[in-house]
Structures are given as C-alpha cells and as structure tokens.
Design a protein around this motif. Structure first.
Motif, PDB file in Angstrom:
ATOM      1  N   MET A   1       0.841  -1.196   0.000  1.00 12.13           N
ATOM      2  CA  MET A   1       0.000   0.000   0.000  1.00 12.13           C
ATOM      3  C   MET A   1       0.873   1.240   0.000  1.00 12.13           C
ATOM      4  N   ASP A   2       0.407   2.298  -0.654  1.00 11.08           N
ATOM      5  CA  ASP A   2       1.136   3.556  -0.751  1.00 11.08           C
ATOM      6  C   ASP A   2       1.410   4.107   0.649  1.00 11.08           C
ATOM      7  N   GLN A   3       2.695   4.435   0.932  1.00  6.01           N
ATOM      8  CA  GLN A   3       3.057   4.951   2.257  1.00  6.01           C
ATOM      9  C   GLN A   3       2.382   6.285   2.549  1.00  6.01           C
ATOM     10  N   SER A   4       1.996   7.014   1.481  1.00 10.77           N
ATOM     11  CA  SER A   4       1.332   8.302   1.716  1.00 10.77           C
ATOM     12  C   SER A   4       0.015   8.135   2.452  1.00 10.77           C
ATOM     13  N   HIS A   5      -0.562   6.925   2.403  1.00  8.27           N
ATOM     14  CA  HIS A   5      -1.800   6.668   3.139  1.00  8.27           C
ATOM     15  C   HIS A   5      -1.580   6.669   4.645  1.00  8.27           C
ATOM     16  N   THR A   7       0.858   8.766   6.163  1.00  9.03           N
ATOM     17  CA  THR A   7       1.571   9.979   6.556  1.00  9.03           C
ATOM     18  C   THR A   7       0.576  10.976   7.136  1.00  9.03           C
ATOM     19  N   VAL A   8       0.833  11.397   8.373  1.00  7.79           N
ATOM     20  CA  VAL A   8      -0.078  12.291   9.082  1.00  7.79           C
ATOM     21  C   VAL A   8       0.125  13.727   8.607  1.00  7.79           C
ATOM     22  N   ASP A   9      -0.972  14.397   8.331  1.00 10.33           N
ATOM     23  CA  ASP A   9      -0.979  15.837   8.052  1.00 10.33           C
ATOM     24  C   ASP A   9      -1.664  16.485   9.245  1.00 10.33           C
ATOM     25  N   ARG A  75       3.198   7.543  10.166  1.00  9.48           N
ATOM     26  CA  ARG A  75       4.390   8.392  10.244  1.00  9.48           C
ATOM     27  C   ARG A  75       3.988   9.844  10.479  1.00  9.48           C
ATOM     28  N   LEU A  76       4.813  10.537  11.269  1.00  8.24           N
ATOM     29  CA  LEU A  76       4.748  11.997  11.365  1.00  8.24           C
ATOM     30  C   LEU A  76       5.858  12.520  10.453  1.00  8.24           C
ATOM     31  N   GLY A  77       5.504  12.819   9.210  1.00  7.84           N
ATOM     32  CA  GLY A  77       6.530  13.102   8.218  1.00  7.84           C
ATOM     33  C   GLY A  77       7.295  11.817   7.961  1.00  7.84           C
ATOM     34  N   PRO A  78       8.636  11.844   8.103  1.00  8.32           N
ATOM     35  CA  PRO A  78       9.404  10.620   7.914  1.00  8.32           C
ATOM     36  C   PRO A  78       9.560   9.802   9.189  1.00  8.32           C
ATOM     37  N   LEU A  79       9.016  10.313  10.305  1.00 10.54           N
ATOM     38  CA  LEU A  79       9.307   9.724  11.611  1.00 10.54           C
ATOM     39  C   LEU A  79       8.283   8.669  12.008  1.00 10.54           C
TER      40      LEU A  79
END
Length: 342
Positions: A1-5, A7-9, A75-79
């Motif tokens: 699955m796409d990691q962008s799913h 990633t927290v905004d 993830r919070l950004g890359p974290l």
C-alpha cells in the motif's frame, strides 16, 4: 500500500481521510483508495487495511471528528510513531510541556470534557494514558510506556481539559530503559501483601488441621480405652410388637456404683436389644453420665472433629475470596499522588 496513506498531516488528517469531511465524502475517498470497511456504523467506521477507527460528530450531516490509528506504518513526516517513547516524539515535535494535556483512555472512550480529573500516577499515565497536544490536534495513546495509538483532530476540536501536562518526572520515567517491565512491577508489588497473607493463611490452615487431627486421634484413643460397663434395657419406644424401636432406655451403674440412665437411638446399637437384655456401654472417667453405645464409640472422634474440619475449610475458602477483595478496596481508598492539573 502507498506509504502516503499513512503519513499524518497534522490538523488535517491522514492519507485519504480528511478531518471535517462529511460521512459521504469519507466513504467516497476510501472507495477511491480501494479501502473496504471492516465495520460501518452511524457514528464511526473502521478501516481494516489502515487499522484505523473513524469517529463522526453527531451533526447533520455527520462530519469526521477524530481519526484513531493503530497501524505501525503511521508516520509523522518521515518519523515512525508507534512503539516510540513519549518524550522523544514530544521533543521532535518541538512543543512545550505546558502545551500538552493528559487524558485517560476512559475519558477518550466516554468523550468526557468536564473538569473531572481522575487520580492517576505518573506510572499509570505512561501505562494507559493519552497525551494530547491540542495545538497540533494530536493525541498519543500509551500502553506500557510506548506509543500504541495516534489520535488526530482539528486543533480547535482537540480536548483541552484533562489531568495535567507532561512533567519532568514523567519525562525521566519515559526515558527508563526498563520502562515496560518497570510499569508491570507495581502489579507484583501489589500482589506481594496478598502472597504473604496467603502464606500466613496456608500456615494457619496447616497448623489448625494438624491440631484437629492430633486432638482427634487422642480423643479416639481415650474412647478406645474408656470404662466399659453393662446396662439393662428397661424400656423401648415404640414398644413391642414393633421389631425395630427408635429409642432404648438403658439403666446402668458406673464403677463407683452410682446409678444412671441414658437413652440410645437406633444407630447407637448394632442389634436391636429387647427389654431385659444387657448392652455394653462406654463412658469417660470425668463423664460417667454421658456414655456411648457400642456402635458409636469407634466413630467418637469423627463425630466430634469432622464438623470442626469442615467449618475450618469453609472459613479458609471464604478468606481466600475476602482477603484479595479487601486488599483491592484498601488500595483504592489510598489516594496515590496526583499529577499537576491544569
């Protein structure tokens, strides 16, 4: 699955989920991302592929209020977040401790936003609390000293009342290398008094049962060696021709020649005697007026001490239940130190 799913905004959402979207918009976005729902309720949804729960406001139409993520890919950004220590994540977000507020899992579940502040220790907060950073709309749920849940809301809709902010003592506790084990240890410490009481209770049972057995053996020995005399059956009830009377009146004299009478029941004798027949009876030297029939003296200790043994075991079983409950009640009545409140 796409990691962008995953990633927290902050303040907006995560992946296809956007805070403030209507329920219809949420369903449309999930369908576009090919994410089927595991559960679908009026007030909440559950997305299995993201291990995420979605809560809606009770408005018309319902809009997305909170996103609760427990997927380790978040993830919070890359974290990474899940499995991390609380103080590290707070430092990386560069927020002041005064900008945080603790809430219990129960407060989150019940949506309580009143001024009620449950009493919680630093250990219990790091074990089962949620630290909110309202300015970021971020809640970090803790289990055994590690972050296990990420909760997302709009900053203006984040809880601001709770137990208190993150403290230096909690930071120090969060940095312990043995934190998960350390947080479990109080349960062992709580159990320690119970274990000692159990040992004392078991020892008391052993000594008491030993005393009953010892006294029972001695008591039976006395009856085995008791004075034996013969008595005359002078009456039976019901009288003849009833072949098996229920009571027998026995007339006898002790070794000092003193006359006595006793009434035996059917189970005091082996064979039903008739009026005028003799029957063997036994008595203890200190109680010649309290004899025992031939069918009962062999069970004298059993008849006297078995009820004591049963009663002792009943008390032991009751204490096995009462003692742990009493310890739990006692500890609940002892208020632990309360963290600083807002």
């Amino acid at each position: 699955m796409d990691q962008s799913h995953f990633t927290v905004d902050l303040g907006h959402g995560i992946g296809p989920l956007r805070l403030g979207d209507t329920r219809e918009e949420v369903l449309r976005r999930l369908a576009e991302a090919a994410m089927p729902l595991a559960d679908d309720d009026d007030d909440w949804l559950y997305v299995d592929e993201m291990d995420t729960e979605i809560k809606f406001k009770s408005t018309t139409p319902p809009v997305l209020l909170e996103i609760i993520v427990e997927d380790e890919r978040v993830r919070l950004g890359p974290l990474p977040v899940l499995g991390e220590r609380l103080h590290k994540v707070v430092d990386l977000l560069q927020v002041s401790d005064t900008e945080t507020v603790w809430r219990t899992h129960e407060q989150e579940d019940e949506e309580r936003t009143s001024a009620e502040r449950p009493i919680m220790t630093d250990k219990s907060l790091l074990d089962r609390g949620t630290l909110w950073i309202p300015a970021l709309g971020l809640g970090l749920g803790m289990v055994r000293g590690e972050i296990t849940t990420v909760r997302l809301r709009k900053p203006e809709e984040s809880p601001r009342r709770g137990i208190g902010p993150l403290t230096p003592a909690q930071r120090e506790l969060s940095a312990r290398s043995d934190l998960p084990t350390y947080l479990i240890r109080p349960r062992s410490e709580i159990a320690a008094p119970n274990r000692w009481l159990q040992k004392i209770l078991n020892l008391a049972l052993f000594l008491a049962m030993g005393s009953i057995v010892f006294n029972g053996i001695a008591y039976q020995g006395r009856w085995n060696a008791a004075t034996v005399v013969e008595g005359d059956v002078i009456d039976v009830k019901p009288p003849p021709p009833e072949p098996f009377p229920d009571e027998y009146t026995i007339d006898y004299r002790d070794q000092q020649g003193n006359p006595h009478q006793v009434i035996f029941k059917r189970n005091d004798v082996y064979v039903a005697p008739k009026i005028g027949e003799k029957i063997e009876i036994r008595y203890l030297p200190e109680a010649p007026d309290k004899p025992i029939g031939p069918a009962r003296y062999r069970d004298a200790a059993f008849d006297k001490y078995m009820p004591l043994g049963i009663g002792l075991m009943a008390v032991y079983c009751i204490l096995q239940i009462v003692i742990p409950l009493a310890l739990i009640l006692f500890r609940r009545l002892q208020p632990p130190p309360q963290p600083q409140s807002l």
